[in-house]
Structures are given as structure tokens and as C-alpha cells.
Design an enzyme around this catalytic site. Structure first.
Site, PDB file in Angstrom:
ATOM      1  N   LYS A 123       0.788  -1.127   0.189  1.00  0.00           N
ATOM      2  CA  LYS A 123       0.084  -0.173  -0.089  1.00  0.00           C
ATOM      3  C   LYS A 123       0.835   1.317  -0.073  1.00  0.00           C
ATOM      4  O   LYS A 123       0.599   2.234  -0.625  1.00  0.00           O
ATOM      5  CB  LYS A 123      -0.924   0.046   1.235  1.00  0.00           C
ATOM      6  N   ARG A 124       2.061   1.250   0.745  1.00  0.00           N
ATOM      7  CA  ARG A 124       2.791   2.559   0.941  1.00  0.00           C
ATOM      8  C   ARG A 124       3.351   2.883  -0.195  1.00  0.00           C
ATOM      9  O   ARG A 124       3.954   3.816  -0.483  1.00  0.00           O
ATOM     10  CB  ARG A 124       3.883   2.214   1.975  1.00  0.00           C
TER      11      ARG A 124
END
Length: 314
Positions: free
Chosen positions: A245-246
Site C-alpha cells: 500500500k505504501r
């Protein structure tokens, strides 16, 4: 009992296409079997979870057409339930307080590297502390609580990987079920929640395959029948690393906001799952196509050029 599946995301970022694939497959498994699909919000990591990410999650799943049949179970509201489970384990003599820091465990001469996600194997330093010693240590720092791992191999039959065995005591050692900040660990919370929700089938990424023997020991200690497990190989980036996600790995929210047709996204996820050739598909078509035996047994690489082509991004 009819099949009861679930998707259990953590709202620590916008979900990416790898997360969406896990959600889709769990939803398809439940719908194809005429069962129920549940949603659980794993938000125990309060430092990283954000309300905005949770809002995006609900919008993304709704846009994808992945509905759920009961109100979402939210872990941050279930502290008393996890505490009750811990007390059950304590009465049975299966857990003990641990005052060791990560640095102390790493420095222990008898602590070889374990599975990675929990650091080195715990050498059992606090297992034999006397009540007096525990009281003295408790005066300086709050304890975590560890489950006494049962020696010997614990095996189960995974729906995709087949027979999987692990000696938890040798590979991990006694493992944490409550952190020293009073928050339940992932291993305890997932067992308690799946049991409370009556989950019969857990379909999730195979990065959690090695966690399953620990969870099976907890199911056994709590006197609960475990679900069946299906561990799906992950979607990897072109660098061979799992999507994160990051790192902005094609967030579903971004595709939704750009007006990409949802059928294109479903078609891509189907292709990654052995259920299609990448052409646009509806969720109804996927329900009819879904067969657990069609799911891949090895990781899928998300080649950016082909991904953009499938989504019509140019």
C-alpha cells in the site's frame, strides 16, 4: 453448515489490486457456494490506521460489487473479548507474562533466526520466572503475554498448498498473544474473531501460511474447531516483491476516481486468478466461473505494461 468466508483488511493505506484480488476471491468462494461473506476491520495498529483509509475501503469494495452480509466486525472495539480469551488461556496455564525486549531476545545466544515476522525465535527466558521474579520485573515494565507453543509438528491440509507442517516450538518458540501495551496480537485476535463469526473457510494470501500452525494451536487451546484454509500465492511487482500500500501499487481508489470501468478491473483480477484471459468481466460471470482448483499455485507477476493495457490506461 453453509460456507462462511471473510475479508479482513487493515485500514493502513488505500487497498491495492493485490488486496482487491484477495477480497474478490473470498467473495467469489462464498457466493459460488451459496454462503455468506463477512467483512472484518483489523485496526489494532492504531498508529497506522486512518479513518480516511477505512472510508476508501468501503467505497472500493462497493464499487467492485463485493457486498457483505453482516455488519463489519471492528477489532478496535473488541478489547474485552480478547481479554476474556487471554484469561481463559491463563486459567489453563497456557500463557505467561514476558518482560523481554526485542533487543534482549536478539542478544540471547540461543536465539537463532525464526520465521521473520516476529524476529528471532523466542528462547523461553521468562517461562520459568518465579512469582517473585515476575513481580519484580513488573515493577519496571508492563509484560507482554506469550502462549506456550506445543512441541512437535502441527499439520493441516491447505486447499491450495496441500499438507503443510511446522514445529512451532522449534521455529518460533512461545509467541506473543498480547503486547505489552495491552493490545491483542494478530494471532490471538484472528482466532477469536473467526471463531466468533463462525468462519468456515479462510481464503487469504500465502504470506500467512506459516502463521496457521500457531493459530491452530490457539484454536485447540480455546476448544474451538478451526476453519478450512486456502492460501493463495501473492501478486508480485516486476521487482519480485509483494505489492504494498505504501508504494502506491495501483490503488483501487485511484482507478475508481479515474473512471476506469469496473469490468476491466474485475477482468484483470480474474486473469491473475486463473479465471479469465484479462478481458472485461462482470461479477456474475465470475461467480459461474469460480472453481477453487483453478486458482494459481505460484505467485503472479503484475507486469506494468500488461496491467495498463488491461485497464485501458495507455
Amino acid at each position: 453448515m453453509s460456507l462462511r468466508g471473510r475479508f479482513a483488511p487493515s485500514p493502513t493505506g488505500r487497498i491495492h489490486l493485490g488486496n482487491a484480488r484477495s477480497a474478490l476471491l473470498g467473495w467469489l468462494q462464498a457466493r459460488a457456494a451459496g454462503g455468506r461473506f463477512l467483512l472484518r476491520i483489523e485496526d489494532l495498529d492504531r498508529a497506522r490506521c486512518r479513518p480516511a483509509f477505512l472510508d476508501d475501503l468501503y467505497r472500493d469494495l462497493t464499487w467492485l460489487g463485493l457486498d457483505w452480509d453482516e455488519p463489519p466486525l471492528v477489532q478496535s472495539a473488541r478489547g474485552e473479548v480478547y481479554q476474556a480469551a487471554l484469561e481463559t488461556l491463563e486459567r489453563a496455564g497456557r500463557v505467561y507474562p514476558c518482560f523481554c525486549t526485542r533487543a534482549e531476545i536478539a542478544r540471547a545466544a540461543s536465539a537463532p533466526h525464526g520465521l521473520g515476522e516476529e524476529g528471532p525465535r523466542y528462547p523461553g527466558t521468562c517461562a520459568a520466572l518465579t512469582p517473585e521474579a515476575r513481580a519484580a520485573r513488573a515493577a519496571t515494565r508492563p509484560p507482554a503475554w506469550r502462549f506456550q507453543a506445543v512441541p512437535g509438528e502441527w499439520c493441516f491440509e491447505d486447499g491450495l498448498h496441500g499438507r503443510y507442517c511446522q514445529d512451532v516450538a522449534a521455529a518460533v518458540g512461545d509467541f506473543v498473544v498480547r503486547r505489552n501495551d495491552g493490545v491483542a496480537s494478530y494471532q490471538l485476535a484472528v482466532v477469536v474473531d473467526d471463531a466468533a463469526s463462525g468462519i468456515t473457510d479462510v481464503l487469504r494470501g500465502d504470506d500467512l501460511l506459516s502463521s496457521t500452525p500457531r493459530q491452530l494451536q490457539l484454536y485447540d487451546a480455546l476448544g474451538v474447531t478451526p476453519p478450512r484454509f486456502w492460501h493463495v500465492p501473492l501478486v508480485l511487482g516486476e521487482d519480485g516483491k509483494r505489492l504494498a500500500k505504501r508504494e502506491g501499487a495501483f490503488a483501487v481508489a485511484e482507478l475508481r476516481e479515474r473512471g476506469i470501468a469496473v469490468e476491466r478491473v474485475l477482468g484483470l483480477l480474474a486473469a491473475w486468478s486463473g479465471l479469465g484471459d484479462g478481458s472485461p468481466m462482470t461479477r456474475e460471470e465470475l461467480i459461474h466461473r469460480f472453481r477453487p482448483e483453478s486458482l494459481p499455485r505460484s505467485p503472479v507477476v503484475a507486469h506494468e505494461t500488461l496491467l495498463k493495457e488491461a485497464l485501458g490506461l495507455g
